[in-house]
Design a protein around this motif. Structure first.
Motif, PDB file in Angstrom:
ATOM      1  N   GLU A  40       0.847  -1.196   0.000  1.00  0.00           N
ATOM      2  CA  GLU A  40       0.000   0.000   0.000  1.00  0.00           C
ATOM      3  C   GLU A  40       0.882   1.246   0.000  1.00  0.00           C
ATOM      4  O   GLU A  40       1.750   1.400   0.860  1.00  0.00           O
ATOM      5  N   THR A  41       0.666   2.149  -0.942  1.00  0.00           N
ATOM      6  CA  THR A  41       1.572   3.283  -1.133  1.00  0.00           C
ATOM      7  C   THR A  41       1.492   4.352  -0.055  1.00  0.00           C
ATOM      8  O   THR A  41       2.412   5.135   0.095  1.00  0.00           O
ATOM      9  N   ASP A  42       0.405   4.391   0.705  1.00  0.00           N
ATOM     10  CA  ASP A  42       0.313   5.406   1.760  1.00  0.00           C
ATOM     11  C   ASP A  42       0.333   4.783   3.163  1.00  0.00           C
ATOM     12  O   ASP A  42      -0.179   5.345   4.116  1.00  0.00           O
ATOM     13  N   HIS A  95      -0.470  -4.584  -5.816  1.00  0.00           N
ATOM     14  CA  HIS A  95      -1.684  -3.774  -5.668  1.00  0.00           C
ATOM     15  C   HIS A  95      -1.378  -2.597  -4.759  1.00  0.00           C
ATOM     16  O   HIS A  95      -1.034  -2.773  -3.599  1.00  0.00           O
ATOM     17  N   GLU A  96      -1.492  -1.399  -5.263  1.00  0.00           N
ATOM     18  CA  GLU A  96      -1.070  -0.206  -4.509  1.00  0.00           C
ATOM     19  C   GLU A  96      -1.922   0.091  -3.284  1.00  0.00           C
ATOM     20  O   GLU A  96      -1.531   0.865  -2.433  1.00  0.00           O
ATOM     21  N   ARG A  97      -3.087  -0.514  -3.165  1.00  0.00           N
ATOM     22  CA  ARG A  97      -3.927  -0.286  -1.985  1.00  0.00           C
ATOM     23  C   ARG A  97      -4.015  -1.518  -1.088  1.00  0.00           C
ATOM     24  O   ARG A  97      -4.909  -1.622  -0.266  1.00  0.00           O
ATOM     25  N   GLU A  98      -3.103  -2.456  -1.238  1.00  0.00           N
ATOM     26  CA  GLU A  98      -3.107  -3.685  -0.443  1.00  0.00           C
ATOM     27  C   GLU A  98      -2.188  -3.537   0.761  1.00  0.00           C
ATOM     28  O   GLU A  98      -1.002  -3.291   0.614  1.00  0.00           O
ATOM     29  N   GLY A  99      -2.731  -3.688   1.965  1.00  0.00           N
ATOM     30  CA  GLY A  99      -1.943  -3.557   3.184  1.00  0.00           C
ATOM     31  C   GLY A  99      -1.345  -4.868   3.662  1.00  0.00           C
ATOM     32  O   GLY A  99      -0.503  -4.876   4.540  1.00  0.00           O
TER      33      GLY A  99
END
Length: 128
Positions: A40-42, A95-99
């Motif tokens: 996850e990018t953020d 996946h950029e939103r996968e934690g």
């Protein structure tokens, strides 16, 4: 004066082999853990894996008033504790939103998805 000590080629080979064995043993003990950032990018979370047991934990940075902040760590919860002895590794999805991350058993091919839920790292049951 006592007898003279001769340094033979055989002695040199023995010393080199002994040093190699010691070096390998030290290297193996230093490589017990693997670390991987969540995709996850953020999210500033890093997962920690014990390569031999498969146990997973995670830590991240947290803000705290009038300080440099704190390190927030999550213990192993359901499914994230020690597994059967094997060789484990971590893989992140793209996946950029996968934690979460994947815990892989390199010997059996079994995979679990691990993520933070409430105050612990949890993992799904292993599957192929």
């Amino acid at each position: 004066m006592g007898g003279s000590h001769v340094f033979s080629p055989r002695m040199a080979v023995f010393l080199v082999m002994a040093m190699a064995v010691l070096s390998r043993a030290q290297g193996a003990s230093a490589a017990n853990y693997e670390f991987l950032a969540a995709p996850e990018t953020d999210l500033n979370r890093v997962y920690r894996l014990d390569r031999a047991t498969g146990e997973i934990g995670a830590c991240q940075y947290g803000l705290k008033d009038a300080s440099v902040g704190v390190t927030l760590c999550y213990a192993s919860g359901e499914g994230a504790g020690p597994q059967a002895p094997s060789e484990y590794s971590l893989i992140a999805s793209r996946h950029e939103r996968e934690g979460g991350i994947f815990r892989i058993d390199m010997r059996t091919g079994l995979m679990s998805v691990c993520y933070v839920m409430n105050d612990a790292v949890v993992c799904t049951p292993p599957a192929k």
